[in-house]
Scaffold this active site. Structure first.
Site, PDB file in Angstrom:
ATOM      1  N   SER A  84       0.807  -1.223   0.000  1.00 41.04           N
ATOM      2  CA  SER A  84       0.000   0.000   0.000  1.00 41.04           C
ATOM      3  C   SER A  84       0.837   1.269   0.000  1.00 41.04           C
ATOM      4  CB  SER A  84      -0.917   0.047   1.226  1.00 41.04           C
ATOM      5  OG  SER A  84      -1.824  -1.009   1.196  1.00 41.04           O
ATOM      6  N   THR A 187      -1.474   2.370   4.424  1.00 39.51           N
ATOM      7  CA  THR A 187      -0.787   3.659   4.272  1.00 39.51           C
ATOM      8  C   THR A 187      -0.016   4.019   5.534  1.00 39.51           C
ATOM      9  OG1 THR A 187      -2.435   4.520   2.776  1.00 39.51           O
ATOM     10  CG2 THR A 187      -1.249   6.152   4.066  1.00 39.51           C
ATOM     11  N   THR A 205       1.480   6.931   0.277  1.00 40.11           N
ATOM     12  CA  THR A 205       0.647   5.773  -0.057  1.00 40.11           C
ATOM     13  C   THR A 205       0.638   5.498  -1.561  1.00 40.11           C
ATOM     14  OG1 THR A 205      -1.575   4.841   0.254  1.00 40.11           O
ATOM     15  CG2 THR A 205      -1.467   7.137  -0.386  1.00 40.11           C
ATOM     16  N   ARG A 215      -7.283   8.512  -9.898  1.00 39.68           N
ATOM     17  CA  ARG A 215      -7.911   8.711  -8.586  1.00 39.68           C
ATOM     18  C   ARG A 215      -6.862   9.170  -7.563  1.00 39.68           C
ATOM     19  NH1 ARG A 215      -7.038   6.528  -3.145  1.00 39.68           N
ATOM     20  NH2 ARG A 215      -9.047   6.526  -2.082  1.00 39.68           N
ATOM     21  N   THR A 238      -5.804   7.110   7.950  1.00 41.50           N
ATOM     22  CA  THR A 238      -5.615   5.960   7.069  1.00 41.50           C
ATOM     23  C   THR A 238      -6.985   5.359   6.817  1.00 41.50           C
ATOM     24  OG1 THR A 238      -4.517   3.809   6.827  1.00 41.50           O
ATOM     25  CG2 THR A 238      -5.134   4.446   9.048  1.00 41.50           C
ATOM     26  N   GLY A 239      -7.109   4.657   5.703  1.00 39.28           N
ATOM     27  CA  GLY A 239      -8.403   4.072   5.399  1.00 39.28           C
ATOM     28  C   GLY A 239      -8.940   4.589   4.081  1.00 39.28           C
ATOM     29  N   LEU A 240     -10.209   4.385   3.851  1.00 40.94           N
ATOM     30  CA  LEU A 240     -10.801   4.765   2.566  1.00 40.94           C
ATOM     31  C   LEU A 240     -10.776   6.292   2.409  1.00 40.94           C
ATOM     32  CD1 LEU A 240     -12.211   3.698   0.009  1.00 40.94           C
ATOM     33  CD2 LEU A 240     -14.369   4.176   1.175  1.00 40.94           C
ATOM     34  N   GLY A 241      -9.918   6.757   1.510  1.00 37.91           N
ATOM     35  CA  GLY A 241      -9.656   8.193   1.368  1.00 37.91           C
ATOM     36  C   GLY A 241     -10.890   9.024   1.107  1.00 37.91           C
TER      37      GLY A 241
HETATM   38  C1  SD4 Z   1      -6.238   6.258   0.194  1.00 37.10           C
HETATM   39  N1  SD4 Z   1      -6.063   6.612   2.568  1.00 37.10           N
HETATM   40  O1  SD4 Z   1      -5.619   6.449  -0.837  1.00 37.10           O
HETATM   41  C2  SD4 Z   1      -5.454   5.933   1.438  1.00 37.10           C
HETATM   42  C3  SD4 Z   1      -5.404   4.457   1.585  1.00 37.10           C
HETATM   43  C4  SD4 Z   1      -4.941   3.997   2.921  1.00 37.10           C
HETATM   44  O2  SD4 Z   1      -3.983   2.495   4.270  1.00 37.10           O
HETATM   45  O3  SD4 Z   1      -5.053   4.610   3.931  1.00 37.10           O
HETATM   46  N2  SD4 Z   1      -4.377   2.871   3.035  1.00 37.10           N
HETATM   47  O4  SD4 Z   1      -7.457   6.273   0.259  1.00 37.10           O
END
Ligand code: SD4
Length: 327
Positions: A84, A187, A205, A215, A238-241
């Site tokens: 990631s 990330t 990331t 994207r 961190t997580g779904l951006g």
């Molecule tokens: C994203 N926040 O591109 C990032 C992905 C992520 O751990 O956090 N991965 O959405």
């Protein structure tokens, strides 16, 4: 928990015992033990342990807190086991790996790059944007041109063996859809404070696996994936951006702290807001990590599984974050 996550967690916790100064302790003990200690470095996920160690070494060698947060995540950008972060990360749906990164100092200086190809250390390119240009964010081909002008090596564009294997597997049944699930995240976001109380943060990331080409997530967006203010504190995500951008997550946390919330309360409020503003919350993971100028730490996630590494001069430990839903 996926096999991969479980494996990474176990192997890193195992190897933590081999790194001098690294141990693992319970959440309660860790939080009270380290409250207010300076310098302090915090990073998301298990790869935060070696990243924190690299950042702390930089500080000990006389580097600034900005040097430290850049150096720390450069370590992760080279970690071949991390799919990631860095050029070894999982590609977009066209099979191309594109990277996002941001860096911010407590004085308000910041820089970011997004949708960058063939650059091994996007965090250092983000720092170039911050320090050598009048801009805050440079993307795509322009970011690559800046990298060339600044003497960054341009890497051959090919997937790492692990990423290629995963991509080919995904293509068999993908229906060309990105994977939006609670395990698709690794990330690194790092926030830190030096002995004088100066703050800085970094975030890097390869973004959401199998995303649409072009994207960009929260990580390079100042205020979403990262925000730092020496007068208040710092936060990273961190997580779904997309879910984090919708609520301006990191900025929200710093502003809540400005108005008197502890880092923990601020992270919990941000997760509450994120849950209120996003659909399909069952399949969506997001986690926040925050520090205030007194060195108090907070972390909170939508679902269980989020953890972070916390380093002082004396120790470097993994701590499990609490979450809104409990498994
Ligand atoms: C994203 N926040 O591109 C990032 C992905 C992520 O751990 O956090 N991965 O959405």
């Amino acid at each position: 928990m996926s096999h991969r996550r479980k494996f990474i967690k176990q192997s890193l916790l195992g190897s933590a015992l081999l790194i001098p100064g690294v141990s693992t302790i319970s959440e309660a003990k860790a939080t009270s033990l380290f409250k207010g200690e300076k310098p302090l470095i915090l990073s998301t996920w298990n790869h935060g342990l070696p990243a924190n160690a690299a950042a702390m070494e930089k500080l000990k060698a006389g580097g600034s807190i900005v040097d430290a947060v850049e150096t720390g995540v450069r370590d992760t950008e080279l970690d071949l086991s991390n799919l990631s972060v860095g050029l070894q990360g999982l590609p977009d749906r066209e099979g191309i790996t594109t990277l996002d990164a941001s860096i911010m100092s407590g004085d308000g200086s910041c820089g970011a790059v997004a949708f960058v190809r063939q650059v091994k250390h996007p965090i250092s390119l983000a720092r170039v944007v911050m320090e050598k240009t009048p801009h805050v964010m440079i993307v795509g081909e322009g970011a690559k041109q800046l990298a060339i002008a600044e003497g960054f090596p341009i890497e051959k564009e090919e997937l790492s063996p692990n990423a290629k294997k995963e991509y080919l597997k995904w293509k068999e049944t993908s229906q060309y859809k990105p994977v939006i699930n609670i395990e698709n995240h690794d990330t690194i976001g790092m926030i830190g404070m030096d002995a004088k109380g100066n703050l800085a943060g970094s975030c890097t990331t390869s973004g959401l696996a199998y995303k649409m080409h072009g994207r960009v997530g929260d990580s390079p967006i100042i205020g979403a994936g990262l925000f730092v203010d020496n007068e208040v504190g710092a936060a990273t995500a961190t997580g779904l951006g997309e879910s984090i951008i919708r609520i301006c997550g990191s900025f929200l946390i710093v502003e809540l702290m400005r108005h008197g919330r502890t880092p923990q309360e601020a992270c919990e409020e941000a997760v509450k807001r994120l849950i209120a503003k996003n659909k399909n919350i069952k399949d969506l993971q997001a986690g926040f990590l925050a520090i205030n100028k007194d060195g108090e730490v907070g972390a909170y996630a939508v679902h269980p599984g989020f953890n972070f590494a916390q380093a002082t001069l004396k120790s470097n430990v993994m701590i499990d974050s609490k979450s809104h839903f409990n498994g």
